[in-house]
Design an enzyme around this catalytic site. Sequence first.
Site, mmCIF file in Angstrom:
data_model
loop_
_atom_site.group_PDB
_atom_site.id
_atom_site.type_symbol
_atom_site.label_atom_id
_atom_site.label_comp_id
_atom_site.label_asym_id
_atom_site.label_seq_id
_atom_site.Cartn_x
_atom_site.Cartn_y
_atom_site.Cartn_z
ATOM 1 N N HIS A 18 -17.403 -16.331 -22.492
ATOM 2 C CA HIS A 18 -18.486 -15.953 -21.569
ATOM 3 C C HIS A 18 -19.162 -17.186 -20.976
ATOM 4 O O HIS A 18 -19.310 -17.297 -19.748
ATOM 5 C CB HIS A 18 -19.512 -15.110 -22.321
ATOM 6 C CG HIS A 18 -20.632 -14.617 -21.459
ATOM 7 N ND1 HIS A 18 -20.597 -13.406 -20.813
ATOM 8 C CD2 HIS A 18 -21.833 -15.182 -21.123
ATOM 9 C CE1 HIS A 18 -21.713 -13.239 -20.120
ATOM 10 N NE2 HIS A 18 -22.486 -14.299 -20.293
ATOM 11 N N GLU A 19 -19.558 -18.108 -21.825
ATOM 12 C CA GLU A 19 -20.273 -19.294 -21.337
ATOM 13 C C GLU A 19 -19.342 -20.218 -20.556
ATOM 14 O O GLU A 19 -19.793 -20.927 -19.646
ATOM 15 C CB GLU A 19 -20.909 -20.044 -22.507
ATOM 16 C CG GLU A 19 -21.908 -19.228 -23.309
ATOM 17 C CD GLU A 19 -23.038 -18.646 -22.479
ATOM 18 O OE1 GLU A 19 -23.351 -19.231 -21.407
ATOM 19 O OE2 GLU A 19 -23.589 -17.613 -22.875
ATOM 20 N N HIS A 22 -19.555 -19.312 -16.876
ATOM 21 C CA HIS A 22 -20.715 -19.920 -16.209
ATOM 22 C C HIS A 22 -20.477 -21.422 -15.984
ATOM 23 O O HIS A 22 -20.757 -21.954 -14.906
ATOM 24 C CB HIS A 22 -21.973 -19.755 -17.070
ATOM 25 C CG HIS A 22 -22.411 -18.335 -17.249
ATOM 26 N ND1 HIS A 22 -22.509 -17.441 -16.206
ATOM 27 C CD2 HIS A 22 -22.801 -17.655 -18.361
ATOM 28 C CE1 HIS A 22 -22.941 -16.281 -16.659
ATOM 29 N NE2 HIS A 22 -23.120 -16.383 -17.964
#
Length: 358
Positions: A18-19, A22
């Site tokens: 997920h990170e 980003h």
Amino acid sequence: MTTALAAIILLGLLVFVHELGHFLLARRYGIGVEKFSLGFGPKLFGRKRGDTEYLISAIPLGGYVKLMGEDPKDTEVDPKKSFALRPVRERLVVVLAGPAFNVFFAVLVFWVIYMAGVPVLRATVGEVIPESPAALAGFQPNDRIVTIDEQPIEEWDQLVSLVGVSEGRPLQMTVLRGGETVELQVTPALRKAQNLFNEEIERPMIGIQNLGTDFFLRRVDPLTALGRGFTQSGNIVSLTAVSVWKIVRGDLPARESLGGPILIVQMAGQQFRRGVMNYAFFAALISLNLAILNLLPIPVLDGGHIFFFLLEAGIGRPVSLRKREIAQQVGLFLIILLMVFAFYNDVARIFSPAGGTP
């Protein structure tokens, strides 16, 4: 120890994915990244490379990417690297990248699973319910259904699907019985049943149960596996979204439907002990749920940021800092309430009379 290790690996991997979304999209647009952390709270380990400090923090229940200029009040950031000064489209893409990477990860996992082979139940009869349409038609235990209305079938799910859309008309079935083929005609009857949401429905049924032990391994080519990966992910996202909506409407009891970190830890250990494929499937499932959770329009979640970016694009100017701060405080309060409620549900399951297994 096995359960704890399985859970730590699972959560760490999904948070990293997920990170990473980003992080990579921020770097793609030239936005500075101050920190990339797995976990929250005090730093356990850390190393700085370039402008970014890579961290492993003490509380392994999430993670974060801190972007330069994320706080509009920070005036010391290089304007070329400031997140807040980027066009709305770029900020929107950076925030969407986290949930998107979780979805892509799930598709990738399902792709590998379908290529490696999925155990599939054969359409083999285990039990015939007395006085049911199947009993009246002459079905017997261990019959293997091979055609329905001359359409070849192998899987139990195919049988359920074809009976379900029969609308009560007679079905001609061919079964294998002791090495011989037998022709049987059965007329499904409407019976009450429960769907995935424990809602009572009526659907055509013939009154048989599967054997439960007759499996075969279904492997497909890479292109077909990729298509099934997208289809499976889409089905899970759709089912999860409907479940969330039913919980919000009160159609599903939140106490029985919501689980928290304790439940995830328990399930991770169970699936790990059942084998790599089960564990991988569970990882993909949680990854999709993480994507959906983060897309909820609650400030402090990705969905809250997306909501404000879309609002900014609509009105032509950013929402005032004061209003965003108030919204984030409300959002944080809601998230804390949700986490407390989920923990309470987990503890209640452990000490329920039925035992601690979900």
